[in-house]
Motif scaffolding. Structure first.
Motif, PDB file in Angstrom:
ATOM      1  N   SER A 138       3.791  -3.523   5.430  1.00  0.00           N
ATOM      2  CA  SER A 138       2.431  -2.984   5.357  1.00  0.00           C
ATOM      3  C   SER A 138       1.413  -4.125   5.358  1.00  0.00           C
ATOM      4  CB  SER A 138       2.268  -2.038   4.154  1.00  0.00           C
ATOM      5  OG  SER A 138       1.887  -2.722   3.004  1.00  0.00           O
ATOM      6  N   GLU A 154       7.024  -6.171  -2.300  1.00  0.00           N
ATOM      7  CA  GLU A 154       7.498  -5.123  -1.398  1.00  0.00           C
ATOM      8  C   GLU A 154       6.439  -4.793  -0.327  1.00  0.00           C
ATOM      9  OE1 GLU A 154      10.412  -3.961  -0.980  1.00  0.00           O
ATOM     10  OE2 GLU A 154       9.933  -2.273   0.350  1.00  0.00           O
ATOM     11  N   VAL A 200       7.267  -7.187   2.249  1.00  0.00           N
ATOM     12  CA  VAL A 200       8.620  -6.968   2.783  1.00  0.00           C
ATOM     13  C   VAL A 200       8.656  -5.721   3.679  1.00  0.00           C
ATOM     14  CG1 VAL A 200      11.011  -6.428   2.130  1.00  0.00           C
ATOM     15  CG2 VAL A 200       9.702  -8.133   0.822  1.00  0.00           C
ATOM     16  N   ASN A 201       7.947  -4.657   3.270  1.00  0.00           N
ATOM     17  CA  ASN A 201       8.028  -3.401   4.041  1.00  0.00           C
ATOM     18  C   ASN A 201       7.089  -3.379   5.246  1.00  0.00           C
ATOM     19  OD1 ASN A 201       5.429  -2.681   3.231  1.00  0.00           O
ATOM     20  ND2 ASN A 201       6.125  -1.315   1.602  1.00  0.00           N
TER      21      ASN A 201
END
Ligand SMILES: Cc1ncc(COP(=O)(O)O)c(C=O)c1O
Length: 429
Positions: A292, A286, A289-290
């Motif tokens: 960051s 994640e 994916v997000n």
């Protein structure tokens, strides 16, 4: 082996090439370990299946297999066809293309932890991406790595690669780059338990220590590392650059039944083309994916490499039930033969084996634990591999041998004879 009408193979064209190359190419090679080969770094002209032919016309049964990637041999028809079809479609470098999604789907089908993937070109880069994801996912910085595990040549992890040296493995490395790395003995569950805490972002390891010398994990070691990393909220990374698609379709995590959070894949996934991956569970991935974690690279997921990888993984997936037991049995037979011949000749030589990888050691008669590595003679192994090369076998100069799905029973039979002759020649030195 073709001997160009002499008793011993000739290497005059390889020598001539080396003299030409060193004029403008550093050391005449593109990766330092390739300089180690005796009698001379052998320049290759072409390859078919598992047979390499050098520029002097000498043939070798290949056990370098490209230092691991050539799991299907040098020119597997399904991979060659995929590459040709892809070339015909135009290079499309750095574009979004349907192959990327398909390869990620194949990884999800085959690698136990492989829910979400991301692609780069080399194993070294993939390790860096995995560490960055782990740090972003945990908000922590420190990493644990293990002695004699290799994770690529970048400053942040290129330490403690050889017995007796916990420091940088190369001149020119930034000593500050490893300030946040703690080094622990691989296979030592008690030492690991003493070192781990909730300060760490990640633990990275070779689940089977192939680079150190083909050591299988001691009973309970991986389970204990899995348990403690979970308890401390630390991301567990298996570096499966060698073991992925080699030990089993699902790599070391399938073979040993322990599933990490992240896995680094390289080498065999691309059947010889440059493609590597980070794959892992959705919760940790994640961080990528997000947005960051920044993940960049012009050549990431390039269509040619991806097409080779799709063809390779599909082929391994179709044939897994037959391919892996056969490769592993071939490797076990070679290991047993080396150990039996060494004992018969009263030689300080022995071999370890995990799956389709074999490591020959000189200077020792047994290599049960990674802690015994200091006893091995790293100078003599190059002499022994020279004797094997002179008898038509091509292992890595440091004594590592890789099987492939393309090695046949007939190749193994020839290999046994050549091993015997090479070991006799070594004994006579
Ligand atoms: C376990 C492991 N990790 C990472 C790497 C680095 O991969 P590459 O040579 O593709 O950069 C290697 C290379 O041998 C390796 O064996």
């Amino acid at each position: 082996m073709q001997t160009t009408q002499r008793d011993m193979p000739a290497f005059s064209n390889s020598r001539q090439y080396r003299d030409f190359a060193v004029r403008h190419l550093a050391n005449g090679v593109s990766s330092t370990p390739r300089t180690a080969q005796l009698p001379v770094p052998v320049a290759m002209d072409h390859a078919r299946g598992v047979v390499l032919t050098d520029v002097d016309g000498n043939d070798y049964i290949d056990y370098t297999m490209g230092y691991g990637p050539l799991i299907l041999g040098h020119n597997p028809p399904e991979v060659v066809a995929a590459l040709k079809a892809e070339i015909d479609k135009g290079f499309r470098t750095a574009s979004v293309h349907p192959g990327e999604g398909r390869l990620a789907e194949l990884i999800a089908e085959t690698v136990p932890c492989g829910e979400i993937s991301s692609f780069v070109s080399t194993g070294t880069e993939a390790v860096q991406l995995a560490l960055r994801i782990a740090r972003a996912a945990t908000g922590r910085t420190r990493i644990i790595k293990f002695r004699a595990n290799y994770h690529g040549w970048f400053d942040s992890v290129h330490i403690a690669n050889a017995p007796g040296n916990d420091g940088p493995s190369s001149g020119g490395q930034d000593p500050k780059a490893v300030e946040n790395i703690t080094v622990v003995d691989w296979g030592d569950a008690a030492a690991f338990a003493a070192a781990i805490s909730s300060d760490y972002a990640a633990v990275i390891l070779e689940a089977a220590a192939i680079n150190a010398g083909c050591f299988a994990p001691p009973e309970g070691f991986l389970e204990s590392v899995r348990d403690l990393t979970s308890r401390h909220g630390v991301v567990l990374i298996f570096d499966e650059v060698i073991t992925g698609y080699r030990l089993a379709l699902g790599g070391a995590q399938e073979m040993f039944g322990v599933v990490p959070d992240l896995t680094v894949l390289g080498k065999a996934i691309g059947a010889g083309m440059p493609v590597s991956a980070v794959t892992g569970n959705r919760a940790v991935m994640e961080a990528l994916v997000n947005g960051s974690v920044m993940h960049r690279g012009t050549f990431n997921g390039n269509p040619l490499s991806v097409s080779a990888a799709i063809a390779c993984v599909e082929s391994l997936q179709r044939g897994a039930a037959e391919i892996y037991p056969r490769m592993n049995a071939h490797a076990a037979a070679i290991q047993a033969h080396i150990n039996a011949e060494a004992a018969a000749l009263d030689l300080d030589v022995c071999a370890n084996q995990v799956g389709s990888a074999i490591q020959i050691f000189t200077g020792v008669r047994q290599m049960a634990r990674i802690g015994d590595l200091a006893g091995a003679d790293r100078g003599k192994i190059v002499k022994l591999t020279e004797k094997l090369l002179l008898n038509g076998l091509m292992p890595l100069p440091r004594g590592l041998m890789y099987l492939s799905a393309a090695h046949t029973d007939a190749d193994i039979e020839k290999t046994m004879h050549a091993l015997s002759k090479g070991l006799h020649a070594y004994a006579a030195v």
